[in-house]
Design a protein around this motif. Structure first.
Motif, mmCIF file in Angstrom:
data_model
loop_
_atom_site.group_PDB
_atom_site.id
_atom_site.type_symbol
_atom_site.label_atom_id
_atom_site.label_comp_id
_atom_site.label_asym_id
_atom_site.label_seq_id
_atom_site.Cartn_x
_atom_site.Cartn_y
_atom_site.Cartn_z
ATOM 1 N N LYS A 406 0.809 -1.225 0.000
ATOM 2 C CA LYS A 406 0.000 0.000 0.000
ATOM 3 C C LYS A 406 0.844 1.278 0.000
ATOM 4 C CE LYS A 406 -3.975 -2.147 2.300
ATOM 5 N NZ LYS A 406 -4.950 -2.071 3.407
ATOM 6 N N GLU A 436 -6.777 3.575 -6.694
ATOM 7 C CA GLU A 436 -6.169 2.731 -5.676
ATOM 8 C C GLU A 436 -5.522 3.584 -4.579
ATOM 9 O OE1 GLU A 436 -4.980 -0.943 -8.729
ATOM 10 O OE2 GLU A 436 -3.457 0.476 -8.040
ATOM 11 N N LYS A 439 -8.091 5.459 -2.387
ATOM 12 C CA LYS A 439 -8.756 4.519 -1.487
ATOM 13 C C LYS A 439 -7.915 4.249 -0.248
ATOM 14 C CE LYS A 439 -10.739 -0.154 -1.437
ATOM 15 N NZ LYS A 439 -10.979 -1.387 -2.252
ATOM 16 N N ASN A 440 -6.589 4.350 -0.390
ATOM 17 C CA ASN A 440 -5.699 3.996 0.715
ATOM 18 C C ASN A 440 -5.160 5.196 1.490
ATOM 19 O OD1 ASN A 440 -5.057 0.902 0.711
ATOM 20 N ND2 ASN A 440 -5.110 1.485 -1.455
#
Length: 441
Positions: A406, A436, A439-440
């Protein structure tokens, strides 16, 4: 620490920067070159309104992500001619015969069978005069369009590319008269307007990463710390020895599955040269072969496999005094390996036109105004033309696109299943990676 760093200001990096900055997050783009765009590289001449593409040239079909940029930014684009002529063994044939033969052969490939090289697939077909012609047609197409070696490229990757092409009406091509760089400039301008920062001439040397964040070491501007990094480097750079100029060292090394994925893809090679003439001399000529004669007034593309540069095209439907030469795959690798100077490459280009049109090289030189090319294979920030998918490479491509802990995210045309090797594939991958990351965060 919350700022997102994006390595590479090509189509993928710029698309991601626009999305992330529009979401209110801090973004900095780090670009090794003195310009944005990556493999979108347009030459503008103040003495002419003609733009010359040194990299990406065609819009392949109507992918929604690229079409949205063109339409919202008001960037004009126009059709590319469908007229292809093929000279082989003294016989002249047209595009309808070529595509009919090619499509019939491609339809024999199946995802239900184990993946194999395209060369092995061709060898599995019956051997007679008709199939030998079809195999020759298919080989030229795969080498030229996909910039691939047929003993490396996989059938499954080709099927995915064909399916993706059908989805976006890829048989229809377009060009941007004002230059492909209008697309990357539009992405850049929107990203900067939303607060993104851009640092040119900034070569990233190393990424020291952990689940807690990333420390980015550059040749200039020292060291920066960030919560995550988006890596949009071309496949050729990812595959390079980390000690090579322009390459990036990961500390610690990337996970083994990521390294395997990087090694499991292939970087294709191309040679691309544009010649500017005083006039459109070919419009006064005819192509002859096998008792057939065709006027070249409306020449789109012409292919002659025996020429050093076997594929040439005009800007039709724009009538411009430009001819563009192209070769991809193993023969491009051979030319690249010769380390030709621009003048030596020009000699090969003029020799090709002499063979195709049957006119003297000296006359061509008298008409020639300028030549333009860029060696993407020797460019340390690219190290090739564009990626292709070898046998069992679809899994590698999907793994390459996956984030690591991540904190390390990946985008670029090499990660775009089906749309590998295209600008719209790069843009789509940047948008995917942006989601992505958001979202993190």
């Amino acid at each position: 620490m919350n700022r997102v760093l994006i390595i590479g200001a090509g189509a993928a990096g710029l698309a991601a920067a626009r999305e992330i900055s529009a979401a209110g997050k801090q973004v900095t783009l780090l670009e090794a070159r003195e310009r944005i765009g990556g493999r979108v590289y347009t030459h503008h001449n103040n003495s002419s309104r003609l733009s010359i593409e040194l990299g990406a040239e065609f819009v392949h079909g109507k992918h929604p992500d690229l079409m949205k940029i063109l339409e919202e930014s008001g960037i004009p684009f126009c059709d590319v001619s469908h007229r292809h002529w093929y000279l082989e063994n003294g016989v002249l044939s047209n595009s309808q015969e070529f595509w009919t033969t090619l499509n019939a052969l491609m339809d024999l490939m199946s995802l239900d069978q184990p993946d194999q090289t395209f060369q092995d697939f061709l060898a599995s077909l019956p051997d007679n005069e008709a199939t030998r012609k079809a195999k020759s047609v298919a080989t030229r197409y795969v080498q030229g369009f996909h910039a691939a070696r047929i003993d490396r490229i996989g059938v499954h990757g080709l099927i995915k590319a064909n399916e993706a092409e059908d989805e976006v009406d890829g048989e229809n091509g377009f060009r941007i008269p004002g230059g492909y760089d209008l697309v990357t400039q539009a992405l850049h301008d929107e990203a900067v307007a939303a607060g993104a920062l851009l640092r040119l001439n900034t070569i990233v040397k190393a990424l020291h990463w952990s689940p807690g964040g990333v420390e980015v070491s550059c040749t200039s501007n020292g060291v920066a710390e960030t919560s995550c990094v988006l890596i949009t480097l071309p496949l050729g750079v990812l595959q390079a020895d980390p000690d090579d100029f322009g390459a990036v060292r990961f500390v610690p090394d990337l996970p083994e599955e990521k390294q395997t994925a990087i090694r499991g893809m292939e970087m294709g090679h191309v040679v691309h040269i544009t010649l500017r003439f005083r006039e459109r001399f070919w419009e006064k000529l005819s192509a002859r072969g096998g008792g057939v004669s065709e006027s070249l007034r409306d020449l789109g593309f012409i292919h002659y496999s025996e020429a050093p540069l076997p594929t040439w095209w005009t800007l039709l439907h724009i009538r411009a005094p430009l001819l563009v030469g192209w070769i991809g795959g193993p023969y491009a690798e051979q030319l690249v390996g010769l380390e030709l100077s621009q003048e030596e490459l020009l000699n090969e280009a003029l020799k090709s036109l002499q063979m195709i049109f049957g006119i003297s090289e000296s006359w061509l030189r008298q008409l020639l105004v300028s030549s333009h090319t860029h060696n993407w294979s020797s460019d340390p920030f690219t190290r090739g033309g564009y990626a292709y998918v070898p046998v069992n490479g679809l899994k590698a491509q999907q793994t390459l696109a996956q984030p690591v802990s991540k904190v390390l995210f990946f985008a670029g045309e090499a990660t775009s299943v089906g749309h590998v090797g295209t600008v719209h594939g790069a843009i789509a991958s940047g948008l995917r990676a942006a989601k992505e990351i958001l979202k993190n965060l």
